[in-house]
Write a protein that holds these residues in place. Structure first.
Motif, short mmCIF file in Angstrom:
data_model
loop_
_atom_site.label_atom_id
_atom_site.label_comp_id
_atom_site.label_asym_id
_atom_site.label_seq_id
_atom_site.Cartn_x
_atom_site.Cartn_y
_atom_site.Cartn_z
N SER A 99 0.83 -1.20 0.00
CA SER A 99 0.00 0.00 0.00
C SER A 99 0.86 1.25 0.00
N ALA A 100 0.38 2.27 -0.69
CA ALA A 100 0.96 3.61 -0.55
C ALA A 100 0.37 4.25 0.70
N VAL A 101 1.19 5.01 1.41
CA VAL A 101 0.73 5.67 2.64
C VAL A 101 1.26 7.09 2.68
N GLY A 102 0.55 7.94 3.42
CA GLY A 102 1.07 9.25 3.75
C GLY A 102 1.82 9.17 5.07
N SER A 103 2.82 10.01 5.22
CA SER A 103 3.61 10.01 6.45
C SER A 103 3.08 11.07 7.42
N LEU A 104 2.98 10.67 8.68
CA LEU A 104 2.59 11.59 9.75
C LEU A 104 3.78 11.95 10.64
N ARG A 105 4.97 11.53 10.23
CA ARG A 105 6.18 11.77 11.03
C ARG A 105 7.30 12.29 10.13
N GLU A 106 8.04 13.24 10.65
CA GLU A 106 9.12 13.86 9.88
C GLU A 106 10.14 12.84 9.42
N GLU A 107 10.46 11.87 10.29
CA GLU A 107 11.52 10.92 9.97
C GLU A 107 11.10 9.87 8.95
N VAL A 108 9.79 9.73 8.71
CA VAL A 108 9.31 8.80 7.68
C VAL A 108 9.15 9.60 6.40
N ARG A 109 10.15 9.54 5.56
CA ARG A 109 10.23 10.41 4.39
C ARG A 109 9.52 9.79 3.18
N PRO A 110 9.09 10.61 2.24
CA PRO A 110 8.59 10.06 0.98
C PRO A 110 9.64 9.15 0.35
N GLY A 111 9.21 7.97 -0.05
CA GLY A 111 10.12 6.97 -0.60
C GLY A 111 10.53 5.91 0.40
N ASP A 112 10.35 6.17 1.69
CA ASP A 112 10.71 5.18 2.71
C ASP A 112 9.72 4.01 2.70
N ILE A 113 10.18 2.88 3.24
CA ILE A 113 9.38 1.67 3.34
C ILE A 113 9.02 1.43 4.80
N ILE A 114 7.78 1.03 5.04
CA ILE A 114 7.30 0.84 6.42
C ILE A 114 6.59 -0.51 6.53
N VAL A 115 6.87 -1.23 7.61
CA VAL A 115 6.13 -2.44 7.96
C VAL A 115 5.44 -2.16 9.30
N PRO A 116 4.18 -1.75 9.28
CA PRO A 116 3.50 -1.36 10.52
C PRO A 116 3.13 -2.56 11.38
N ASP A 117 2.90 -2.29 12.66
CA ASP A 117 2.46 -3.37 13.56
C ASP A 117 1.15 -3.05 14.26
N GLN A 118 0.63 -1.82 14.10
CA GLN A 118 -0.64 -1.47 14.73
C GLN A 118 -1.51 -0.65 13.77
N ILE A 119 -2.82 -0.64 14.07
CA ILE A 119 -3.79 0.09 13.25
C ILE A 119 -4.70 0.91 14.16
N ILE A 120 -5.01 2.12 13.73
CA ILE A 120 -6.11 2.90 14.29
C ILE A 120 -7.16 3.00 13.20
N LEU A 183 -0.42 2.51 11.84
CA LEU A 183 -1.12 2.93 10.63
C LEU A 183 -2.52 3.43 10.97
N VAL A 184 -2.86 4.61 10.52
CA VAL A 184 -4.23 5.12 10.60
C VAL A 184 -4.91 4.80 9.27
N VAL A 185 -6.09 4.20 9.34
CA VAL A 185 -6.86 3.93 8.12
C VAL A 185 -8.09 4.83 8.13
N MET A 186 -8.16 5.74 7.16
CA MET A 186 -9.26 6.69 7.06
C MET A 186 -10.21 6.26 5.95
N GLU A 187 -11.39 6.87 5.91
CA GLU A 187 -12.40 6.45 4.95
C GLU A 187 -12.07 6.90 3.53
N GLY A 188 -11.72 8.17 3.35
CA GLY A 188 -11.50 8.67 2.00
C GLY A 188 -12.83 8.80 1.25
N PRO A 189 -12.80 9.05 -0.05
CA PRO A 189 -11.61 9.10 -0.89
C PRO A 189 -10.85 10.43 -0.82
#
Length: 342
Positions: A99-120, A183-189
């Protein structure tokens, strides 16, 4: 009689959910596509069955395009139940989703890879999010929304893939790998407002998408190991002094990272297949629903019991009702784990 298998032999152990470009890998060869029909409708795309060439021989993998082959299914309309049910009935044991995600943290930069362990979960209840919406009540454990074993297993393989990738745009500043993120999952679109984006940060969110709920919940109900690999594409809307995220920005990052994403995909699928085949990453998923099914089968209609057989045949070993009103024999079924109340 039961449901006919989607494949007679050679069924894949690994399922991949993501964009259609993920199965366009140099060492991946499409064998067939399957247009599945499940009790919850049709998946968002035909299932692409492909063979991945590895050093130890070819392995079979199943791919589903989450938003459709033409990206014509909005996040709220993704038939997640059909996607998960089709993969489970096919014979898949573990799912690696992308999945593509938006970053909510400065240190998680565009292009970085994330393997999350929790969901809101910030979806709005308009997406069907359970297989147990009839008389059979099921309460799946979801404290660890991603399969911990599978997620921890793929992290070093992703790290190795990033380090071995030969075509980084800036070799002195390669993408970083982040783990144990929320990871926060929002409704969108629509994307977030600035106020919402900052609220999610205050909740403890690190990244945000519109895709992983109810996908992760349904995988848990179907007793499938499920892990998520994310690519950060932007900084959402929380950064003051710069424009909020746009589709143009998201697509630019995805295009830039396309080769790396494919390299990561090919690298981890071989390792995951071996781990699943040896059952070293399936110990928490299989059997997890045994004590979560609350309703005595005698209180559930034959058609519903048979419907649930599609994803959990071990708990619902019933033949198809032959006519309206026919009763399924539940006398020999062990309901000792069921309870009349939560």
């Amino acid at each position: 009689m039961g449901y006919p298998p989607l494949m007679r032999e050679g069924a894949p152990l690994i399922g991949v959910i993501g964009g259609s470009g993920l199965y366009k890998l140099d060492n991946l060869h499409v064998i067939k596509t399957i247009s599945a029909s499940t009790p919850w409708g049709s998946p968002s795309s035909p299932i692409t069955i492909a063979k991945l060439d590895t050093a130890k021989g070819p392995i079979t993998v199943a791919f589903i395009s989450r938003h459709g082959p033409a990206h014509n299914i909005a996040p709220s309309n993704v038939p997640a139940r059909a996607n998960i049910a089709a993969l489970k009935h096919l014979g898949v044991k573990a799912i690696v989703a992308f999945s593509a995600v938006g970053s909510l943290r400065e240190e998680v930069r565009p292009g970085d890879i994330i393997v999350p362990d929790q969901i809101i979960d910030r979806t709005k209840g308009i997406r069907p999010s359970t297989f147990f919406d009839g008389a059979m009540v099921g309460h799946a454990m979801f404290g660890e929304p991603f399969d911990k074993q599978l997620s921890e297993f793929i992290v070093p393989h992703i790290e190795s893939a990033i380090n071995s990738f030969p075509d980084h745009i800036n070799p002195s500043d390669v993408p970083r790998l982040h783990k144990e993120r929320t990871l926060v999952v929002m409704e969108g679109p629509q994307f977030s407002t600035r106020a919402e984006s900052n609220m999610y940060r205050s909740f403890g969110g690190d990244i945000i998408n519109m895709s992983s709920i109810p996908e992760a919940k349904l995988a848990r109900e179907a007793e499938l190991s499920y892990a998520l690999v994310c690519t950060s594409t932007d900084y959402d809307a929380w950064r003051m002094g710069e424009a909020p995220v746009t589709v143009e920005e998201v697509m630019k990052t995805l295009t830039t990272n396309a080769s790396l994403s494919k390299h990561i995909t090919a690298s981890i699928l071989e390792a995951v297949h071996e781990a699943v085949a040896s059952q070293s990453v399936l110990t928490t998923a299989e059997g997890s629903m045994k004590y979560s099914l609350m309703t005595n089968h005698s209180h559930v209609s034959p058609s519903e019991l048979y419907k649930l057989k599609y994803i959990l045949p071990a708990y619902f070993p019933y033949d198809a009702p032959r006519w309206k009103g026919e009763h399924v024999n539940t006398e020999d079924h062990d309901d000792s784990t069921a309870s009349e109340k939560v």
